[in-house]
Design an enzyme around this catalytic site. Sequence first.
Site, PDB file in Angstrom:
ATOM      1  N   ASP A 161     -26.397-106.502 -14.563  1.00 20.69           N
ATOM      2  CA  ASP A 161     -25.687-107.780 -14.649  1.00 20.69           C
ATOM      3  C   ASP A 161     -24.297-107.633 -14.033  1.00 20.69           C
ATOM      4  O   ASP A 161     -23.387-107.079 -14.646  1.00 20.69           O
ATOM      5  CB  ASP A 161     -25.596-108.197 -16.117  1.00 20.69           C
ATOM      6  CG  ASP A 161     -24.803-109.483 -16.315  1.00 20.69           C
ATOM      7  OD1 ASP A 161     -24.391-110.091 -15.308  1.00 20.69           O
ATOM      8  OD2 ASP A 161     -24.599-109.875 -17.481  1.00 20.69           O
ATOM      9  N   GLU A 182      -1.642 -86.671  -6.461  1.00 20.74           N
ATOM     10  CA  GLU A 182      -1.136 -85.848  -7.560  1.00 20.74           C
ATOM     11  C   GLU A 182      -1.461 -86.577  -8.862  1.00 20.74           C
ATOM     12  O   GLU A 182      -1.042 -87.717  -9.052  1.00 20.74           O
ATOM     13  CB  GLU A 182       0.386 -85.658  -7.456  1.00 20.74           C
ATOM     14  CG  GLU A 182       0.850 -84.988  -6.179  1.00 20.74           C
ATOM     15  CD  GLU A 182       2.372 -84.891  -6.108  1.00 20.74           C
ATOM     16  OE1 GLU A 182       3.032 -85.096  -7.151  1.00 20.74           O
ATOM     17  OE2 GLU A 182       2.899 -84.627  -5.021  1.00 20.74           O
ATOM     18  N   GLU A 240      -0.811 -87.141 -12.579  1.00 19.31           N
ATOM     19  CA  GLU A 240       0.100 -86.940 -13.700  1.00 19.31           C
ATOM     20  C   GLU A 240      -0.445 -87.693 -14.907  1.00 19.31           C
ATOM     21  O   GLU A 240      -0.888 -88.838 -14.777  1.00 19.31           O
ATOM     22  CB  GLU A 240       1.504 -87.451 -13.349  1.00 19.31           C
ATOM     23  CG  GLU A 240       2.177 -86.678 -12.235  1.00 19.31           C
ATOM     24  CD  GLU A 240       3.532 -87.243 -11.849  1.00 19.31           C
ATOM     25  OE1 GLU A 240       4.282 -86.547 -11.152  1.00 19.31           O
ATOM     26  OE2 GLU A 240       3.842 -88.387 -12.248  1.00 19.31           O
ATOM     27  N   GLU A 264       4.701 -81.037 -16.556  1.00 18.13           N
ATOM     28  CA  GLU A 264       5.615 -81.948 -15.870  1.00 18.13           C
ATOM     29  C   GLU A 264       6.883 -82.161 -16.708  1.00 18.13           C
ATOM     30  O   GLU A 264       7.051 -81.575 -17.776  1.00 18.13           O
ATOM     31  CB  GLU A 264       4.926 -83.281 -15.561  1.00 18.13           C
ATOM     32  CG  GLU A 264       4.580 -83.500 -14.084  1.00 18.13           C
ATOM     33  CD  GLU A 264       5.795 -83.532 -13.178  1.00 18.13           C
ATOM     34  OE1 GLU A 264       6.941 -83.624 -13.681  1.00 18.13           O
ATOM     35  OE2 GLU A 264       5.618 -83.459 -11.945  1.00 18.13           O
ATOM     36  N   GLU A 320       0.689 -82.112 -14.755  1.00 21.26           N
ATOM     37  CA  GLU A 320       0.284 -82.532 -13.408  1.00 21.26           C
ATOM     38  C   GLU A 320      -0.752 -81.568 -12.852  1.00 21.26           C
ATOM     39  O   GLU A 320      -0.631 -80.348 -12.997  1.00 21.26           O
ATOM     40  CB  GLU A 320       1.480 -82.575 -12.459  1.00 21.26           C
ATOM     41  CG  GLU A 320       1.087 -82.933 -11.022  1.00 21.26           C
ATOM     42  CD  GLU A 320       2.260 -82.931 -10.056  1.00 21.26           C
ATOM     43  OE1 GLU A 320       2.130 -82.368  -8.952  1.00 21.26           O
ATOM     44  OE2 GLU A 320       3.306 -83.498 -10.415  1.00 21.26           O
ATOM     45  N   HIS A 328       1.239 -89.915  -6.929  1.00 19.29           N
ATOM     46  CA  HIS A 328       1.744 -89.867  -5.560  1.00 19.29           C
ATOM     47  C   HIS A 328       0.583 -89.558  -4.619  1.00 19.29           C
ATOM     48  O   HIS A 328      -0.233 -88.685  -4.900  1.00 19.29           O
ATOM     49  CB  HIS A 328       2.818 -88.790  -5.421  1.00 19.29           C
ATOM     50  CG  HIS A 328       3.886 -88.860  -6.469  1.00 19.29           C
ATOM     51  ND1 HIS A 328       4.535 -87.754  -6.949  1.00 19.29           N
ATOM     52  CD2 HIS A 328       4.397 -89.922  -7.141  1.00 19.29           C
ATOM     53  CE1 HIS A 328       5.416 -88.109  -7.858  1.00 19.29           C
ATOM     54  NE2 HIS A 328       5.343 -89.425  -8.014  1.00 19.29           N
ATOM     55  N   ARG A 333      13.055 -87.882  -3.640  1.00 18.36           N
ATOM     56  CA  ARG A 333      12.106 -88.432  -4.598  1.00 18.36           C
ATOM     57  C   ARG A 333      12.502 -89.809  -5.126  1.00 18.36           C
ATOM     58  O   ARG A 333      11.795 -90.385  -5.942  1.00 18.36           O
ATOM     59  CB  ARG A 333      11.907 -87.446  -5.757  1.00 18.36           C
ATOM     60  CG  ARG A 333      11.076 -86.237  -5.354  1.00 18.36           C
ATOM     61  CD  ARG A 333      11.024 -85.159  -6.430  1.00 18.36           C
ATOM     62  NE  ARG A 333       9.996 -84.180  -6.137  1.00 18.36           N
ATOM     63  CZ  ARG A 333      10.138 -83.182  -5.247  1.00 18.36           C
ATOM     64  NH1 ARG A 333      11.275 -83.069  -4.582  1.00 18.36           N
ATOM     65  NH2 ARG A 333       9.156 -82.329  -5.040  1.00 18.36           N
ATOM     66  N   GLU A 383       4.295 -88.818   1.634  1.00 18.45           N
ATOM     67  CA  GLU A 383       3.665 -89.287   0.395  1.00 18.45           C
ATOM     68  C   GLU A 383       4.193 -90.661   0.017  1.00 18.45           C
ATOM     69  O   GLU A 383       5.361 -90.982   0.221  1.00 18.45           O
ATOM     70  CB  GLU A 383       3.892 -88.301  -0.760  1.00 18.45           C
ATOM     71  CG  GLU A 383       5.331 -88.158  -1.183  1.00 18.45           C
ATOM     72  CD  GLU A 383       5.512 -87.377  -2.478  1.00 18.45           C
ATOM     73  OE1 GLU A 383       4.551 -87.302  -3.264  1.00 18.45           O
ATOM     74  OE2 GLU A 383       6.620 -86.855  -2.701  1.00 18.45           O
ATOM     75  N   ARG A 443       5.029 -92.758  -3.101  1.00 21.77           N
ATOM     76  CA  ARG A 443       5.373 -92.281  -4.434  1.00 21.77           C
ATOM     77  C   ARG A 443       5.262 -93.327  -5.539  1.00 21.77           C
ATOM     78  O   ARG A 443       5.343 -92.994  -6.717  1.00 21.77           O
ATOM     79  CB  ARG A 443       6.809 -91.729  -4.433  1.00 21.77           C
ATOM     80  CG  ARG A 443       6.952 -90.439  -3.653  1.00 21.77           C
ATOM     81  CD  ARG A 443       8.369 -89.885  -3.746  1.00 21.77           C
ATOM     82  NE  ARG A 443       8.793 -89.639  -5.108  1.00 21.77           N
ATOM     83  CZ  ARG A 443       8.456 -88.571  -5.833  1.00 21.77           C
ATOM     84  NH1 ARG A 443       7.657 -87.650  -5.308  1.00 21.77           N
ATOM     85  NH2 ARG A 443       8.905 -88.414  -7.059  1.00 21.77           N
TER      86      ARG A 443
END
Length: 477
Positions: free
Chosen positions: A53, A133, A135, A215, A223, A272, A343, A362, A364
């Site tokens: 369904d 990554e 986390e 982390e 992580e 990320h 970052r 990356e 982020r």
Amino acid sequence: MFGSFDEALDFCNEQAIRMIDFKIIDLLGRWHHLSIPLGRFKPEILEYGIGFDGSNYGFAPVENSDMVFIPDLSTAVYDPFTAVPTLSMIGDIFVIAQPDNYRFDQDPRSIAVKAEEYMKSTGIADEMRIGPEFEFHVFDHVSYECSPQKSGFTIDAKQAIWNSGDNEKQNLGYKIPANGGYHVAPPQDILYDLRARMCLLMEENKIPVKYHHHEVGGPGQIEIEVEFGPLREMADRTMLAKYLIKNLAFQEGKTVTFMPKPIFAEAGNGMHVHMHLFKNGEPLFYDASGYSNLSQLALNFIGGILQHAPALLAFTNPSTNSYKRLIPGYEAPVSVCFATANRSAVIRVPAYAKSPYHKRFEFRSSDATCNPYLAYSAILMAGLDGVQKKIDPVAAGFGPYDMNLYNLSPEKQAQIKSLPRSLDEALDALEKDYEFLLPGGVFPRRLIEIWIENKRKEARKVNEIPHPMEFELYYDL
């Protein structure tokens, strides 16, 4: 895992498999499953599929909801969490039609396939390799309630600093301070063995692990970063990794959440996404003379992502909780820009990735509440749009900003475009900017409409419920 039905059946007989399990993803990114005894596993299933369904998956209207899924044998894995020996595989969704069924264009896995096909058709690249990554938090207890007369939640982690004064049971100290968990060593790092078992389990299931560590978040944030893989395959691995991580923790009396911001004033959980393009096996993002050794193609790809970043967040950060993470001060980006080793920028170019085959960047802002097939595909489509339109991120004012953006004056910060501050803002952006998702029929317009409709309902549900902080702020007025 298998290239044919006979290979799969031989494996089942050799390993004494008793059940065949099929996992199908819904629109929001949750797996559902259906199982059959091994004796019912016939070659016809690979041709005609198994009915279900579709309305319960958020796809089809109730009055026309019969659909089928056909298993992809290449995704088969031995399920380590079932008492009955079980082989599990992902199913692709098909619409029932005469004379032949056809692939459902709103199936998230189908969208990832079409995104890769579209990329190849442009001639720009033939492979996008990505590496997320993961986390997440590991807790020892969680409870929550949301009813008309009572709402709230309680979370606990043995290693959290708030347990340092616990005298009810033996307390050995070695708690982790708030936001002080980055790369802590034992005895504070009580999750090392669990993390290691998670990684070994992922490796056994063809998800190569790059590394793992504790982390920043003190109450059980960890992580696991994985090696790169093609887009659709990495979306499959993302779903499998979350399944393995959650179930192993559950098996050991703990609970895992990938929620972006489960704890106030602690570091949040991102996902990320590192990425680079290849053509005929050769990397396309490297140029020794370019900014941070990036090619012009890479910069245009960045330009496309940043140009469409507000709309992208509707797919890469699709929960109301996502925007409680995207706030200044926690290494989560809030500004639409790019930089090297920074970052606080939405796009970071890792300074340590120096060789042509490792040169990448990356994204982020994304988090694991996303449907990975949709999120990864949307990122690719935004980047390809940037290459095709030659969007220069420098000329567009996106940077590079090689400084801590949180320390800029309010005047300078105001000159940099900000990410959406709420799910509603991201959905507003998607309503205004979705054409980049349509080429090649990758994202059906109807899917975008359904997505916005469903996510608006989620946002309203959260916004309409009184919040405990409102009682603190306003009860006595």
